[in-house]
Design an enzyme around this catalytic site. Sequence first.
Site, mmCIF file in Angstrom:
data_model
loop_
_atom_site.group_PDB
_atom_site.id
_atom_site.type_symbol
_atom_site.label_atom_id
_atom_site.label_comp_id
_atom_site.label_asym_id
_atom_site.label_seq_id
_atom_site.Cartn_x
_atom_site.Cartn_y
_atom_site.Cartn_z
ATOM 1 C CG HIS A 89 -107.630 -51.648 1.767
ATOM 2 N ND1 HIS A 89 -108.009 -51.614 3.084
ATOM 3 C CD2 HIS A 89 -107.326 -52.931 1.498
ATOM 4 C CE1 HIS A 89 -107.943 -52.830 3.588
ATOM 5 N NE2 HIS A 89 -107.537 -53.649 2.647
ATOM 6 C CB CYS B 8 -110.816 -50.995 5.035
ATOM 7 S SG CYS B 8 -110.764 -51.215 6.784
#
Length: 421
Positions: free
Chosen positions: A123, A68
């Site tokens: 993120h 991610c």
Amino acid sequence: MSGIILILALLFIKTINCKSPNILFIIVDDLRPSLKCYGDQEAYTPNIDKLSSTSFLFKNAYAQQALCGPSRSSFLTSRRPDTLNVYVNEYSYWRSTVGNFTTLPQHFKQNGYHTYSIGKVFHPGKMSNFTDDYPYSWSTEAFHPKTDAYTNAKVCIGKDGKLAKNLICPVIPEYQPDGTLPDLESLNEAVRFLKYKNEIADKPYFLAVGFHKPHIPLKFPIQYIGWSIGEHGEFAKYSNFDIATKVPLLIHVPGFSENEVIFSNPVELVDLFPTLVDLTQVSEPLKRCAFNKSEILCTEGRSLVPSIFKKSLNKNIPPSVAFTQYPRPGLRPTLQPNSDQPKFQEITIMGYSLRTNRYKYTEWVKFSIKTFKPNWDVVYGRELYDHVIDPDENNNIVDRDVLKNITKALRKKLILGWRYS
Ligand SMILES: *[C@@H]1O[C@H](CO)[C@@H](O)[C@H](O)[C@H]1NC(C)=O
Ligand SMILES: *[C@@H]1O[C@H](CO)[C@@H](O)[C@H](O)[C@H]1NC(C)=O
Ligand SMILES: *[C@@H]1O[C@H](CO)[C@@H](O)[C@H](O)[C@H]1NC(C)=O
Ligand SMILES: *[C@@H]1O[C@H](CO)[C@@H](O)[C@H](O)[C@H]1NC(C)=O
């Protein structure tokens, strides 16, 4: 919790009275191309298929790293993990550590757009300075669903009827805390924003909507059960295999992509930023980044617009390649350190992959987190897959004598890297 990120970026661009086109940028966490429009006949994905019927569909689009944080930082700045020195989640904020780089939404904000982030776009946490990079990237603070608070709550009904914290968890949203799920909250907020912007029609907008699902834990409305996941007995795929790094990428441009147009040349998510700049002509095209990190606005990718034009004129698109990488703490799979998600200080090996139209070539080499450089003289493993005969990458043919020259040429390209591709 962090997993790999696979992305579906959908763009909806609308020109109102020659005003700059609006952009809807949709990110779906961990979605691989198991969609009917990508040829998966088992998949029931009518809405995405409908969109794809009037989109540019990139069959071979690659994330730069199957995790991610590094992947999001990479495509939102159009720079690679090796430039940002970001290989793990929760490690660093690029503005404080490497350079005050302009992001994709920031560039649109600086050029007159209202930019807004809903859900998981950057993120969250340290990697975006606990602000989703606000105020640099966004005109207003980012929206996060309130029910994110229950991500790991005991809300799944187990076989014994008790509430548990399961990884796979079909639920009735109305019975969940606050009567909803995070993605439904994000969806409602996006609909609210779009209605509002369509009514007031002032500045053009760049709306980024990041859905959490299908990222684990798999908490989803019960009516979507009936399908299966976990092929190869795996969920997470912290690796360089196509299954971990290949993402669905659809670009819908009203007036342009009136039919589905399929591109099979490898493209990269670092290409998104320069592509959007070219499609909207929000500014001059982005320059390719120089060797040093002094430029705050540049790209390490390539605009996809020349390919789109070539295709529309029925001309051949020149061969292209995609690069991905993944770090490891050691030679063998281990729980401690976690070889799927090593901590920054534990990284000793980097796997670099080059994907051409036909081959995937990977080398696992010694890597220094002091210099952020690989040592190509210390090779721990090599892999070569031929996608014509082995699309699932099950058969490593790197030691075949007849392929020696091909392997040598691929290795040379991999070491030279993206600047020379
Ligand atoms: C970083 O860039 C932003 C916008 O381009 C600017 O406002 C800010 O002052 C810069 N910060 C530093 C430390 O240079
Ligand atoms: C990150 O956030 C901190 C605390 O809010 C702030 O002091 C700092 O300036 C931010 N960093 C950058 C590069 O903007
Ligand atoms: C960085 O690269 C740019 C563009 O090539 C150049 O103009 C600049 O002098 C370089 N800076 C350093 C510190 O090397
Ligand atoms: C590999 O390259 C060498 C040197 O260029 C050449 O002599 C040889 O025929 C090539 N082998 C194959 C199998 O193409």
